[in-house]
Scaffold this motif. Structure first.
Motif, PDB file in Angstrom:
ATOM      1  N   PHE A 291       0.829  -1.206   0.000  1.00 48.72           N
ATOM      2  CA  PHE A 291       0.000   0.000   0.000  1.00 48.72           C
ATOM      3  C   PHE A 291       0.859   1.250   0.000  1.00 48.72           C
ATOM      4  O   PHE A 291       0.521   2.247  -0.629  1.00 48.72           O
TER       5      PHE A 291
ATOM      6  N   VAL B 282      -8.884   9.404  -3.198  1.00 48.15           N
ATOM      7  CA  VAL B 282      -8.482   7.995  -3.177  1.00 48.15           C
ATOM      8  C   VAL B 282      -6.987   7.895  -2.898  1.00 48.15           C
ATOM      9  O   VAL B 282      -6.546   7.064  -2.111  1.00 48.15           O
TER      10      VAL B 282
ATOM     11  N   ASN C   8      -5.199   9.921  -1.178  1.00 50.01           N
ATOM     12  CA  ASN C   8      -4.990  10.208   0.237  1.00 50.01           C
ATOM     13  C   ASN C   8      -5.313   9.008   1.131  1.00 50.01           C
ATOM     14  O   ASN C   8      -4.649   8.778   2.127  1.00 50.01           O
ATOM     15  N   VAL C   9      -6.323   8.223   0.722  1.00 52.21           N
ATOM     16  CA  VAL C   9      -6.691   7.080   1.560  1.00 52.21           C
ATOM     17  C   VAL C   9      -5.569   6.047   1.603  1.00 52.21           C
ATOM     18  O   VAL C   9      -5.398   5.362   2.598  1.00 52.21           O
ATOM     19  N   PHE C  10      -4.793   5.945   0.519  1.00 55.02           N
ATOM     20  CA  PHE C  10      -3.657   5.016   0.535  1.00 55.02           C
ATOM     21  C   PHE C  10      -2.737   5.329   1.706  1.00 55.02           C
ATOM     22  O   PHE C  10      -2.271   4.446   2.402  1.00 55.02           O
ATOM     23  N   LEU C  11      -2.495   6.610   1.916  1.00 52.57           N
ATOM     24  CA  LEU C  11      -1.615   7.025   3.013  1.00 52.57           C
ATOM     25  C   LEU C  11      -2.243   6.707   4.368  1.00 52.57           C
ATOM     26  O   LEU C  11      -1.599   6.135   5.246  1.00 52.57           O
ATOM     27  N   VAL C  12      -3.525   7.062   4.503  1.00 49.54           N
ATOM     28  CA  VAL C  12      -4.212   6.798   5.771  1.00 49.54           C
ATOM     29  C   VAL C  12      -4.213   5.300   6.050  1.00 49.54           C
ATOM     30  O   VAL C  12      -3.943   4.851   7.161  1.00 49.54           O
ATOM     31  N   PHE C  13      -4.496   4.534   5.007  1.00 49.99           N
ATOM     32  CA  PHE C  13      -4.498   3.085   5.130  1.00 49.99           C
ATOM     33  C   PHE C  13      -3.151   2.595   5.661  1.00 49.99           C
ATOM     34  O   PHE C  13      -3.083   1.754   6.542  1.00 49.99           O
TER      35      PHE C  13
ATOM     36  N   PHE D 157      -0.758   4.240   7.461  1.00 44.79           N
ATOM     37  CA  PHE D 157      -0.392   4.490   8.858  1.00 44.79           C
ATOM     38  C   PHE D 157      -1.352   3.868   9.859  1.00 44.79           C
ATOM     39  O   PHE D 157      -0.946   3.459  10.936  1.00 44.79           O
ATOM     40  N   VAL D 158      -2.623   3.741   9.476  1.00 46.38           N
ATOM     41  CA  VAL D 158      -3.544   3.024  10.364  1.00 46.38           C
ATOM     42  C   VAL D 158      -3.143   1.552  10.428  1.00 46.38           C
ATOM     43  O   VAL D 158      -3.136   0.934  11.497  1.00 46.38           O
TER      44      VAL D 158
END
Lengths: 343, 448
Positions: A18, A62, A64-69, A71-72
């Motif tokens: 990811f 979308v 940005n969600v890769f990044l959030v995904f 670190f979460v």
């Protein structure tokens, strides 16, 4: 024991993949923003504005969600990283959030909202250069030597960090790489959109940034031997992956040079970066933060690991067809790419 | 304690980020449902006004959702940056819904992108409406998963602690903790309710300022009807929340109600001020606290006398609670009067005075959301993980939090002002009358 070993590796491979996805799509986004701002000031206006409108606006969330995904997921699989990286990264990560906010609000306020504001476009372009720099700091820190434990709490040594040649070679590579990746992608995209003028400019940019890319990448490996010898040695164990990556790079540049088959060039570029990225990851194993934290001592419990992997599989099977649909509509739809269909 | 300053600034920064983000998050959960309803009504009634309503809401929504993505990323990262000890511990037990939330948002973001850029790509508008379903599901489930994490902080379950180590972790049990049902339904339903009243406020404002177009009347009518349904649902869920608190977090309920002594036949204290342990000038509703807590007027309600002072929250949460409930009740009343008034053809509900009340309802409902979250967070103090980890033990040791607080305050200020300016410009430059006229002209052009 073999089962837990597998879980740790699976978790890391998922997250690394990811992160790779994020680096690719974000580089396109970062670079495009920079080229766009540059074109506003150099007078080659509106050539890129179209591409940004057509391709980047629908997909930036979308991205940005890769990044959030990532670190979460890291905190989920490796909770101890929250302690080490969370404590030390306050300042660099906060800057990255601010820069991401500039980009997000640019899309919100400029492209959806109203007319183009030059100052905003400039900030947007600049944030595209600063973001890879500030995010890549994490990779530098992970090499060790910048974080020490004071009274049991991790503390980041800013002076050592900012005076280290390794830091600056990684920063340089991250910027150059995002410009190069973006230029190659946009060459292909503009060509597909039959916007040959834009394609020619983008091809020129891609060729300009090709040489600096290889120099900075080599520079990091050179600097690493003085900084982290263990990692340096491990990189040499994987020389064949880096060699293959270099070969793909050469072929990509050749294709761009002779103006042939930009699609293949883009695929080879993906191959080049994935090889280098995974080789780097493998050589980093088992450390998440030299020498404090490894994959194993930071890993979550087995129950959580299994449920995260199950959730990942379920989520991914929902995601993949949706992503495919998105790309089909905005990336592979001939009419849309050529601008025959508007929003 | 050495870490006192970092702790204080971490509290403030989290409070600031959460208070700012929650506005956009609430809009993000509620607006997709409203767009869906409007577009569906538009197709059903073959009334272009509703379709246009959906379209114009969507344009505004895009802007708020973009800012919501940014602030959501901020709060997501700040959890680890400001509360590393908490995330290290909680990550072991409650990481699953956090992880699932990113998928829900992924899903929402993808389909929102597709929905936005495909308004005229489909011959059949129903197909386009269908794209909104995953958006609404994704945004609602984002709220569900994140609220599960928050409910876990209130009622940690799904693990044991043996010799300071976490054992027997059960991620599903952690998700489905006792606080989950009431908290999740409260958050989701109040988001729908708030958005309905915010959109109603916009319609009422347009009617007051210069436009008497039937488009706005339809909008007002529809949103207030939806608002009535969800505000009643909120009141019902609020009652269940009281019962949850009485059972699992009696100290929070007791502090919010200024209930000092454990007693049967407990009255409910509304408003008032505190003089030591004496409540003055309050409105006492007999047996109401026993009813709220246990559903029976004679039931015993545990008071603050049963707890050490160092495990009870600050008593000012009483005001947060009272004002939140008051706003909720006023909004039920407002929409109920409107509903009865339109059915009975009362002129009053179309007067400017009443419309100004509806305008006021928008900001008030957002204020109620803020009050609710402050109540939820302050009411859990001194714990970050109730009974397990104190907030003071969870904060970062990094000494730069004060600087970051300033930085983020500046960022949120710019984002907040930017949102208002851009939204205002967007709708002022393209009023609904103009858009309807353009549409007519376009249609005429097609026919000839």
């Amino acid at each position: 024991m073999t089962l837990t070993l597998d879980l740790e590796i699976i978790g890391m491979v998922v997250l690394w993949t990811f992160l790779f996805g994020y680096i690719m799509v974000a580089s396109i986004d970062f670079g495009a923003g920079f080229f766009h701002a540059f074109s506003l000031f150099s007078g080659t206006n509106h050539i890129l504005a179209n591409v940004i409108q057509r391709y980047l606006s629908p997909v930036w969330e979308v991205t940005n969600v890769f990044l959030v995904f990532f670190f979460v997921g890291v905190v989920g699989f490796f909770p101890k990283t929250a302690y080490y990286y969370g404590t030390t990264l306050l300042v660099p990560a906060s800057f990255a959030i601010i820069l991401l906010a500039i980009r997000g609000s640019y899309y919100a306020f400029q492209t959806y909202g109203a007319k183009e504001h030059k100052g905003y476009a400039f900030m947007y372009g600049l944030s595209g250069l600063l973001l890879p720099a500030s995010l890549s700091i994490v990779l530098t820190i992970s090499e060790g030597g910048f974080v020490s434990l004071v009274d049991g709490s991790p503390v980041l040594d800013y002076w050592a960090l900012f005076t280290s040649p390794l830091t600056w070679s990684i920063v340089l590579l991250s910027i150059v790489a995002s410009l190069y990746i973006s230029a190659v992608f946009l060459t292909w995209y503009a060509n597909k959109a039959k916007d040959y003028k834009a394609a020619a400019i983008m091809r020129k940019y891609a060729l300009i940034w090709a040489l600096p890319l290889i120099i900075t990448a080599g520079g990091i490996i050179y600097e690493l031997q003085f900084h982290n010898d263990v990692h340096y040695q491990r990189i040499f164990d994987l020389w064949w992956m880096f060699a293959l990556s270099f070969l793909l790079f050469v072929v990509t540049v050749c294709l761009l040079w002779i103006r042939k088959n930009y699609g293949l060039a883009l695929i080879l570029l993906l191959g080049q970066f994935s090889l280098a990225f995974y080789a780097y990851g493998i050589s980093h194993y088992p450390y998440l933060l030299y020498p404090h934290l490894t994959l194993y001592d930071s890993f979550t419990n087995q129950a959580m690991a299994i449920s995260l992997i199950v959730a990942f599989l379920a989520g991914f099977s929902l995601l993949l067809p949706s992503l495919y649909l998105l790309l089909r509509l905005f990336l592979f739809n001939k009419d849309y790419v050529e601008g025959n269909r508007s929003s | 304690m050495e870490n006192e300053t970092a702790l204080q600034f971490s509290r403030w920064l989290t409070e600031l980020t959460l208070s700012f983000h929650i506005i956009y998050a609430t809009l993000g959960v509620g607006v997709p449902l409203m767009i869906m309803i409007a577009q569906w009504v538009g197709i059903k009634k073959n009334d272009f006004h509703y379709t246009l309503l959906a379209r114009r809401w969507t344009r505004g929504f895009v802007i708020t959702v973009a800012v919501g993505v940014v602030t959501g990323t901020a709060i997501g990262l700040q959890l680890s940056l400001l509360w590393p000890n908490f995330m290290e511990l909680a990550g072991n037990v409650i990481a699953l819904p956090l992880f699932m939330e990113t998928f829900a948002f992924f899903f929402e973001a993808i389909f929102l992108g597709i929905y936005l850029y495909t308004w005229d790509r489909f011959e059949n508008p129903r197909k386009h409406l269908l794209l909104l379903v995953p958006v609404a599901i994704g945004s609602s489930f984002s709220a569900v998963f994140i609220t599960m994490v928050n409910s876990f902080m209130n009622a940690p379950r799904g693990f044991d602690i043996a010799n300071g180590e976490l054992v027997n972790v059960n991620p599903l049990q952690a998700m489905v903790n006792p606080a989950m049902p009431t908290k999740v339904s409260h958050v989701v339903v109040t988001a729908f309710m708030t958005v309905a009243f915010v959109l109603a406020a916009i319609a009422a404002f347009r009617l007051l300022r210069g436009s008497d177009h039937v488009y706005h009347k339809k909008s007002l009518h529809m949103t207030l009807k939806i608002g009535l349904i969800f505000s009643i649902a909120t009141a019902v869920i609020g009652d269940f929340s009281g019962k949850y608190l009485a059972e699992y977090q009696p100290e929070k309920l007791a502090a919010a109600e200024w209930h000092f002594e454990t007693q049967e036949l407990a009255p409910l204290q509304m408003y008032g001020i505190l003089d030591g342990e004496e409540v003055k000038y309050s409105i006492k509703v007999p047996f109401a606290l026993s009813m709220l807590a246990h559903g029976s007027p004679s039931a015993e309600v545990i008071g603050l006398d049963q707890f050490d002072e160092d495990v009870t929250p600050p008593l000012y949460i009483h005001y947060l609670f009272d004002f939140m409930v008051t706003i909720g009740m006023l909004l039920v009343l407002l929409s109920l009067i409107y509903w009865i008034g339109t059915a009975r053809k009362w002129e009053f509900v179309h007067s400017s005075f009443f419309r100004w009340l509806i305008v006021l309802g928008g900001p008030l409902s957002i204020l109620a959301i803020e009050l609710g979250w402050w109540l939820a967070e302050v009411g859990r103090q001194p714990w970050i993980l109730r009974g397990i980890l104190r907030t003071s033990e969870a904060a970062t040791t990094n000494q730069n939090v004060d600087l970051m607080l300033l930085l983020f305050a500046g960022l949120y200020f710019i984002l907040g002002v930017g949102t208002i300016v851009v939204l205002a410009r967007l709708f002022r430059n393209n009023p609904v009358e103009q858009e309807l006229k353009d549409r007519e002209a376009e249609k005429g052009g097609d026919e000839y």
